[in-house]
Design a protein around this motif. Structure first.
Motif, short mmCIF file in Angstrom:
data_model
loop_
_atom_site.label_atom_id
_atom_site.label_comp_id
_atom_site.label_asym_id
_atom_site.label_seq_id
_atom_site.Cartn_x
_atom_site.Cartn_y
_atom_site.Cartn_z
N UNK A 190 0.82 -1.19 0.00
CA UNK A 190 0.00 0.00 0.00
C UNK A 190 0.86 1.25 0.00
N UNK A 191 0.23 2.40 0.14
CA UNK A 191 0.94 3.68 0.15
C UNK A 191 1.63 3.90 1.49
N UNK A 192 2.78 4.62 1.50
CA UNK A 192 3.47 4.90 2.77
C UNK A 192 2.64 5.85 3.66
N UNK A 193 2.79 5.69 4.96
CA UNK A 193 2.13 6.59 5.91
C UNK A 193 2.95 6.62 7.20
N UNK A 194 2.80 7.67 8.01
CA UNK A 194 3.56 7.77 9.26
C UNK A 194 3.03 6.83 10.32
N UNK A 195 3.93 6.24 11.09
CA UNK A 195 3.57 5.29 12.14
C UNK A 195 4.58 5.44 13.28
N UNK A 196 4.24 4.92 14.44
CA UNK A 196 5.14 4.95 15.59
C UNK A 196 5.10 3.61 16.30
N UNK A 197 6.23 3.24 16.89
CA UNK A 197 6.30 2.07 17.77
C UNK A 197 6.82 2.56 19.11
N UNK A 198 6.09 2.21 20.18
CA UNK A 198 6.39 2.76 21.50
C UNK A 198 6.30 1.65 22.53
N UNK A 199 7.39 1.46 23.29
CA UNK A 199 7.37 0.53 24.40
C UNK A 199 6.79 1.18 25.64
N UNK A 200 6.68 0.41 26.71
CA UNK A 200 6.03 0.90 27.93
C UNK A 200 6.75 2.10 28.53
N UNK A 201 8.08 2.04 28.64
CA UNK A 201 8.81 3.15 29.24
C UNK A 201 8.62 4.44 28.46
N UNK A 202 8.75 4.36 27.15
CA UNK A 202 8.57 5.54 26.31
C UNK A 202 7.14 6.06 26.38
N UNK A 203 6.17 5.14 26.40
CA UNK A 203 4.78 5.56 26.48
C UNK A 203 4.52 6.35 27.76
N UNK A 204 5.05 5.88 28.87
CA UNK A 204 4.84 6.58 30.13
C UNK A 204 5.48 7.96 30.11
#
Length: 263
Positions: A190-204
Motif C-alpha cells: 500500500x501507500x506509505x504513511x507515518x507510524x510509531x512504535x512505542x514501548x512501555x517506558x517511552x509511552x509513560x
C-alpha cells in the motif's frame, strides 16, 4: 447527545491523518476479507513487522478479555480493525463505538454486530469529552506517527478522569517511521504513511508530558499494556448518554465519501 449525522465536516487539530493510506490499502482489506495474512508493516529500510490478522479476526482471547474486564462505562475503540473487541463489548451490553479508516474493517465490525464509524481519530467524533474508556490496542498507539499528539487528542475525547488502555510494544522502543502495509515478504504494498512504535517506558514518558497519570501496567502472553487516567478538567461535560450512541451508529453504513482512524 450528538450523532454522526450532526458532526460538522471540519477537522480536529492534530498531525496529518493516516486515513488516505489506510482507506485505500488493498493488501490490508484483502487480508481482512480472507481472515489471514501474511501481512506486514514494512519500514523504508526493509524491516518487517508482522501483523496478527488471524488473531484480529478471531474471537477475543483471554488477554483481550482481561482488557475488556477493565473497561469502564462507554468505550471508544480507536482503530477497531475487524471489530472483535467492539462486538464482544456490545454483546455484554456495554455502550461502545469502534472507529477505523478502513472500509473493510468497519464493514467487518458491523457484520459482527458491533457499532462502528469509518473515521479518523483526528476528525470530529460523537460525544467528544464524554467517553469513559478509550482503547488503543494492537499497536494503535502508532496512529499518526506522533504518540504525544495522539494522547492529547484522546484526552479531549475522554471525560475528566477517563480511562485509556494502551497496548505497547513488547520491547524498549520509541520510533517514528514511515511504513507500508505489504502482503507477504515481497507481495503487493500500500501507500506509505507515518507510524510509531512505542514501548512501555517511552509511552509513560510521553503520557506524563501530555498530561496523563499512570493507572497501572501489566503483561500477559507476551503482550504489554498500560492504563492511564486523564487529568483534564471539564466542568461543562455531561455524563455520557451512551445508549444513544449505540442506536445512532448501528444503523449507519460507511460510504465511499465518508470521513475516515486506523489500524
Amino acid at each position: 447527545m450528538s450523532t454522526a449525522h450532526e458532526i460538522a465536516p471540519r477537522r480536529a487539530a492534530g498531525p496529518p491523518p493516516t486515513a488516505p493510506a489506510w482507506a485505500a490499502d488493498e493488501p490490508y482489506a484483502a487480508a481482512l476479507r480472507a481472515g489471514r495474512g501474511p501481512l506486514f508493516l514494512r519500514r523504508t529500510d526493509g524491516w518487517l513487522l508482522p501483523l496478527e490478522v488471524e488473531r484480529w479476526c478471531a474471537e477475543p482471547d483471554p488477554v483481550d478479555l482481561e482488557v475488556l474486564d477493565r473497561c469502564e462505562g462507554a468505550v471508544l475503540d480507536v482503530g477497531c480493525g475487524p471489530g472483535r473487541l467492539v462486538a464482544a463489548l456490545a454483546a455484554r451490553g456495554r455502550p461502545v463505538l469502534g472507529i477505523d479508516v478502513s472500509e473493510a474493517a468497519v464493514g467487518h465490525t458491523l457484520r459482527l454486530g458491533g457499532p462502528a464509524l469509518r473515521r479518523s481519530v483526528f476528525e470530529p467524533l460523537p460525544d467528544e469529552g464524554r467517553w469513559d474508556t478509550a482503547l488503543l490496542m494492537d499497536g494503535n498507539v502508532g496512529i499518526g506517527g506522533d504518540p504525544r499528539a495522539l494522547l492529547r487528542r484522546l484526552a479531549r475525547l475522554l471525560r475528566p478522569g477517563g480511562l485509556l488502555i494502551i497496548e505497547t510494544a513488547p520491547v524498549d522502543v520509541d520510533e517514528r517511521v514511515h511504513v507500508q502495509v505489504v502482503h507477504g515478504a515481497g507481495g503487493g504494498a500500500g501507500s506509505p504513511f507515518p507510524w510509531a512504535r512505542v514501548g512501555t517506558g517511552a509511552l509513560l514518558r510521553h503520557a506524563g508530558r501530555a498530561g496523563w497519570r499512570g493507572a497501572g501496567q501489566w503483561s500477559a502472553d507476551g503482550r504489554c499494556f498500560v492504563a492511564l487516567r486523564s487529568r483534564r478538567t471539564n466542568t461543562s461535560a455531561e455524563p455520557p448518554k451512551s445508549t444513544a450512541v449505540i442506536s445512532s451508529q448501528r444503523v449507519r453504513k460507511p460510504s465511499a465519501g465518508s470521513a475516515v482512524a486506523s489500524r
